[in-house]
Design a protein around this motif. Sequence first.
Motif, PDB file in Angstrom:
ATOM      1  N   ILE A  81       0.838  -1.193   0.000  1.00  8.29           N
ATOM      2  CA  ILE A  81       0.000   0.000   0.000  1.00  8.29           C
ATOM      3  C   ILE A  81       0.881   1.255   0.000  1.00  8.29           C
ATOM      4  O   ILE A  81       0.624   2.210  -0.738  1.00  8.29           O
ATOM      5  CB  ILE A  81      -0.981  -0.015   1.193  1.00  8.29           C
ATOM      6  N   LEU A  82       1.954   1.206   0.778  1.00  8.16           N
ATOM      7  CA  LEU A  82       2.879   2.345   0.808  1.00  8.16           C
ATOM      8  C   LEU A  82       3.471   2.593  -0.582  1.00  8.16           C
ATOM      9  O   LEU A  82       3.648   3.729  -1.010  1.00  8.16           O
ATOM     10  CB  LEU A  82       4.009   2.097   1.816  1.00  8.16           C
ATOM     11  N   LYS A  83       3.716   1.486  -1.258  1.00  9.26           N
ATOM     12  CA  LYS A  83       4.286   1.599  -2.605  1.00  9.26           C
ATOM     13  C   LYS A  83       3.296   2.289  -3.550  1.00  9.26           C
ATOM     14  O   LYS A  83       3.673   3.161  -4.345  1.00  9.26           O
ATOM     15  CB  LYS A  83       4.587   0.168  -3.109  1.00  9.26           C
ATOM     16  N   ALA A  84       2.035   1.930  -3.426  1.00  4.12           N
ATOM     17  CA  ALA A  84       1.007   2.548  -4.275  1.00  4.12           C
ATOM     18  C   ALA A  84       0.837   4.033  -3.944  1.00  4.12           C
ATOM     19  O   ALA A  84       0.646   4.864  -4.834  1.00  4.12           O
ATOM     20  CB  ALA A  84      -0.322   1.814  -4.100  1.00  4.12           C
ATOM     21  N   ILE A  85       0.950   4.341  -2.666  1.00  2.37           N
ATOM     22  CA  ILE A  85       0.824   5.743  -2.246  1.00  2.37           C
ATOM     23  C   ILE A  85       1.969   6.559  -2.830  1.00  2.37           C
ATOM     24  O   ILE A  85       1.790   7.673  -3.325  1.00  2.37           O
ATOM     25  CB  ILE A  85       0.861   5.849  -0.696  1.00  2.37           C
ATOM     26  N   GLN A  86       3.145   5.935  -2.783  1.00  5.85           N
ATOM     27  CA  GLN A  86       4.318   6.619  -3.308  1.00  5.85           C
ATOM     28  C   GLN A  86       4.163   6.862  -4.804  1.00  5.85           C
ATOM     29  O   GLN A  86       4.456   7.934  -5.318  1.00  5.85           O
ATOM     30  CB  GLN A  86       5.552   5.775  -3.032  1.00  5.85           C
ATOM     31  N   LYS A  87       3.657   5.851  -5.468  1.00  5.03           N
ATOM     32  CA  LYS A  87       3.461   5.966  -6.904  1.00  5.03           C
ATOM     33  C   LYS A  87       2.477   7.089  -7.226  1.00  5.03           C
ATOM     34  O   LYS A  87       2.600   7.786  -8.224  1.00  5.03           O
ATOM     35  CB  LYS A  87       2.942   4.623  -7.439  1.00  5.03           C
ATOM     36  N   LYS A  88       1.523   7.237  -6.356  1.00  4.99           N
ATOM     37  CA  LYS A  88       0.495   8.275  -6.533  1.00  4.99           C
ATOM     38  C   LYS A  88       1.072   9.663  -6.251  1.00  4.99           C
ATOM     39  O   LYS A  88       0.500  10.679  -6.625  1.00  4.99           O
ATOM     40  CB  LYS A  88      -0.651   7.937  -5.575  1.00  4.99           C
ATOM     41  N   GLY A  89       2.182   9.685  -5.548  1.00  2.86           N
ATOM     42  CA  GLY A  89       2.846  10.970  -5.306  1.00  2.86           C
ATOM     43  C   GLY A  89       2.484  11.648  -3.994  1.00  2.86           C
ATOM     44  O   GLY A  89       2.864  12.781  -3.755  1.00  2.86           O
ATOM     45  N   TYR A  90       1.747  10.963  -3.143  1.00  2.48           N
ATOM     46  CA  TYR A  90       1.419  11.560  -1.850  1.00  2.48           C
ATOM     47  C   TYR A  90       2.632  11.468  -0.941  1.00  2.48           C
ATOM     48  O   TYR A  90       3.239  10.406  -0.823  1.00  2.48           O
ATOM     49  CB  TYR A  90       0.269  10.816  -1.147  1.00  2.48           C
ATOM     50  N   GLU A  91       2.922  12.567  -0.270  1.00  2.00           N
ATOM     51  CA  GLU A  91       4.074  12.533   0.624  1.00  2.00           C
ATOM     52  C   GLU A  91       3.678  12.319   2.078  1.00  2.00           C
ATOM     53  O   GLU A  91       4.266  11.512   2.777  1.00  2.00           O
ATOM     54  CB  GLU A  91       4.904  13.803   0.459  1.00  2.00           C
TER      55      GLU A  91
ATOM     56  N   THR B  43     -11.277   9.982   0.575  1.00  2.29           N
ATOM     57  CA  THR B  43     -11.298   8.691  -0.115  1.00  2.29           C
ATOM     58  C   THR B  43     -10.151   7.786   0.347  1.00  2.29           C
ATOM     59  O   THR B  43     -10.374   6.638   0.728  1.00  2.29           O
ATOM     60  CB  THR B  43     -11.208   8.884  -1.643  1.00  2.29           C
ATOM     61  N   ALA B  44      -8.955   8.324   0.308  1.00  3.95           N
ATOM     62  CA  ALA B  44      -7.808   7.522   0.759  1.00  3.95           C
ATOM     63  C   ALA B  44      -7.926   7.247   2.255  1.00  3.95           C
ATOM     64  O   ALA B  44      -7.443   6.226   2.742  1.00  3.95           O
ATOM     65  CB  ALA B  44      -6.504   8.244   0.447  1.00  3.95           C
ATOM     66  N   GLY B  45      -8.613   8.141   2.964  1.00  7.06           N
ATOM     67  CA  GLY B  45      -8.794   7.971   4.402  1.00  7.06           C
ATOM     68  C   GLY B  45      -9.497   6.675   4.764  1.00  7.06           C
ATOM     69  O   GLY B  45      -9.225   6.069   5.793  1.00  7.06           O
TER      70      GLY B  45
ATOM     71  N   LEU C  55      -8.839   0.206   4.589  1.00  7.79           N
ATOM     72  CA  LEU C  55      -9.755  -0.869   4.193  1.00  7.79           C
ATOM     73  C   LEU C  55      -8.983  -1.944   3.418  1.00  7.79           C
ATOM     74  O   LEU C  55      -9.096  -3.143   3.694  1.00  7.79           O
ATOM     75  CB  LEU C  55     -10.875  -0.266   3.347  1.00  7.79           C
ATOM     76  N   LEU C  56      -8.175  -1.493   2.481  1.00 12.18           N
ATOM     77  CA  LEU C  56      -7.388  -2.445   1.695  1.00 12.18           C
ATOM     78  C   LEU C  56      -6.386  -3.179   2.578  1.00 12.18           C
ATOM     79  O   LEU C  56      -6.165  -4.381   2.431  1.00 12.18           O
ATOM     80  CB  LEU C  56      -6.654  -1.714   0.561  1.00 12.18           C
ATOM     81  N   HIS C  57      -5.832  -2.443   3.509  1.00 11.33           N
ATOM     82  CA  HIS C  57      -4.890  -3.072   4.441  1.00 11.33           C
ATOM     83  C   HIS C  57      -5.595  -4.181   5.221  1.00 11.33           C
ATOM     84  O   HIS C  57      -5.112  -5.313   5.294  1.00 11.33           O
ATOM     85  CB  HIS C  57      -4.329  -2.023   5.405  1.00 11.33           C
TER      86      HIS C  57
ATOM     87  N   LYS D 240      -8.560   1.042  -7.204  1.00  9.02           N
ATOM     88  CA  LYS D 240      -7.690   0.302  -8.128  1.00  9.02           C
ATOM     89  C   LYS D 240      -6.232   0.743  -8.014  1.00  9.02           C
ATOM     90  O   LYS D 240      -5.329  -0.086  -7.979  1.00  9.02           O
ATOM     91  CB  LYS D 240      -8.183   0.474  -9.567  1.00  9.02           C
ATOM     92  N   GLU D 241      -6.056   2.040  -7.947  1.00  6.11           N
ATOM     93  CA  GLU D 241      -4.676   2.539  -7.834  1.00  6.11           C
ATOM     94  C   GLU D 241      -4.020   2.058  -6.540  1.00  6.11           C
ATOM     95  O   GLU D 241      -2.890   1.596  -6.542  1.00  6.11           O
ATOM     96  CB  GLU D 241      -4.665   4.070  -7.846  1.00  6.11           C
ATOM     97  N   TYR D 242      -4.747   2.191  -5.441  1.00  3.25           N
ATOM     98  CA  TYR D 242      -4.152   1.846  -4.155  1.00  3.25           C
ATOM     99  C   TYR D 242      -3.961   0.335  -3.976  1.00  3.25           C
ATOM    100  O   TYR D 242      -3.195  -0.097  -3.128  1.00  3.25           O
ATOM    101  CB  TYR D 242      -5.012   2.383  -2.999  1.00  3.25           C
ATOM    102  N   SER D 243      -4.702  -0.452  -4.753  1.00  4.05           N
ATOM    103  CA  SER D 243      -4.576  -1.907  -4.577  1.00  4.05           C
ATOM    104  C   SER D 243      -3.711  -2.537  -5.664  1.00  4.05           C
ATOM    105  O   SER D 243      -3.653  -3.752  -5.785  1.00  4.05           O
ATOM    106  CB  SER D 243      -5.959  -2.568  -4.554  1.00  4.05           C
ATOM    107  N   GLU D 244      -3.045  -1.679  -6.424  1.00  2.00           N
ATOM    108  CA  GLU D 244      -2.260  -2.187  -7.545  1.00  2.00           C
ATOM    109  C   GLU D 244      -1.302  -3.310  -7.146  1.00  2.00           C
ATOM    110  O   GLU D 244      -1.112  -4.270  -7.892  1.00  2.00           O
ATOM    111  CB  GLU D 244      -1.469  -1.041  -8.196  1.00  2.00           C
ATOM    112  N   PHE D 245      -0.712  -3.204  -5.981  1.00  2.14           N
ATOM    113  CA  PHE D 245       0.289  -4.201  -5.582  1.00  2.14           C
ATOM    114  C   PHE D 245      -0.286  -5.226  -4.596  1.00  2.14           C
ATOM    115  O   PHE D 245       0.451  -5.888  -3.870  1.00  2.14           O
ATOM    116  CB  PHE D 245       1.514  -3.494  -5.002  1.00  2.14           C
ATOM    117  N   LEU D 246      -1.592  -5.320  -4.560  1.00  3.52           N
ATOM    118  CA  LEU D 246      -2.242  -6.283  -3.665  1.00  3.52           C
ATOM    119  C   LEU D 246      -3.029  -7.290  -4.495  1.00  3.52           C
ATOM    120  O   LEU D 246      -3.415  -7.018  -5.630  1.00  3.52           O
ATOM    121  CB  LEU D 246      -3.232  -5.562  -2.733  1.00  3.52           C
TER     122      LEU D 246
END
Length: 429
Positions: A12-22, A52-54, A59-61, A95-101
């Motif tokens: 999930i952290l990886k997806a967040i990083q990909k999304k560009g959130y710091e 949404t990410a909140g 949830l995905l975790h 979908k973006e946040y679950s890319e690596f799940l």
Amino acid sequence: MSFKSLGLSEPILKAIQKKGYETPSPIQAKAIPPVLEGKDVLASAQTGTGKTAGFTLPLLHNLSTSGSEQRHRPIRALVLTPTRELAAQVHANVKEYSEFLNIRSTVIFGGVNQKPQVNKLSQGIDVLVATPGRLLDLESQGLLSLKHVEIFVLDEADRMLDMGFLRDIERVMKLIPKKRQNLMFSATFSKDIKKLAYSILNNPVQVEATPENTAVEVIEQKVYRVAKGKKTGLIIKLISEGDWKQVLVFTRTKHGANNLCKKMISAGITAAAIHGNKSQGARTKALAGFKNGSIRVLVATDIAARGLDIPLLPHVINFELPNISEDYVHRIGRTGRAGASGQAISLVSADETTFLRDIQKLIGMKIEVEIVEGFEPDPNASTEPIKPGQNRNQGRGRGSNSRNSGKPKSSSSDRNKSKSRSRSNDSRR
Ligand code: ADP
Ligand code: MG
């Protein structure tokens, strides 16, 4: 504060990083921990604060770490949203946040053929994002089952109520197991929301991010009444004579942003425009120049400015007023803060009179009006409002302004509620 310290898993952290959130937004920082703990959560924060990410991230975790052993994937998480645009948007995020799940998700909403949605569902879905009508419809046809839902999310709950979905929500509740985690996210926190929360949530943790509109009072706001055709001259005069260095200017359209930017440059003011048609590279460059002082004026549309990390500024100018009052609050929130001085200036022509009235109603105050000699308003100009979407080659998807006129009037004490009228159809992100 980092996403990692909130306890989210690596994929999930990886997806967040990909999304560009710091860093997590305030509401994310507050909501994610209790959701991860499996608690029911009621969260409210202004539109655009990352709700949404909140709920999606934790949830995905939770889903990915509690791993269901069932061979035939049942729907384990259900997210209800009021409109199809929001459903699509939330699903895009899922979908973006679950890319690596190893998580499968889909979205269903009405107004389109159900067949592709049904096909998708039959493949086995972990996370379903849905609007209430289509959900109930497919359920009653026996095309989906909600018997294995572990996490139930009501997104944009205030808007759900506004749109009259209370009955549907109640019907959905009867179809999902009693023992489940419930999450409710809302832009506002009205009495009705509390009532709904009471009936849905079980011993909830309540989190709230401070509404930005408290800032409204400390910002010096001014309106210049001006003829439409004289706005460019006036803005150049104000910036030059005031010797303003870092000015964020908002226009309603991309075209308007480009135009104004060109005229600033011809007048010898360094300027750059950012909007949806600019490449990410161009935007980053413009923003960097603005931050380091080599660009004095940044001309932006609301869409472009949202989500951009622009520091608090001494001057924000509305070259045109937004037709959604809430955007005004977002725009001027870029200036001032308790203690620091900030000035928010709006150039208002006759056709923006209605917008100004709505804005004043929302912020609960009258803004001081000034007229500059040589830049007087045109007494013959029509006060007919500019149509939202006009001059926009690509609308913000906010649909018509019927939402503004067709809604029951809310009392002035309920101004949060009128703010929520909303971005339901918001496709700009
Ligand atoms: P809300 O539901 O509160 O109205 P959204 O969840 O739609 O807000 O998020 C608004 C915007 O902020 C989106 O473009 C989203 O990608 C962005 N965003 C969300 N969280 C973060 C974050 N932590 N850092 C930067 N941008 C974020
Ligand atoms: Mg939202």
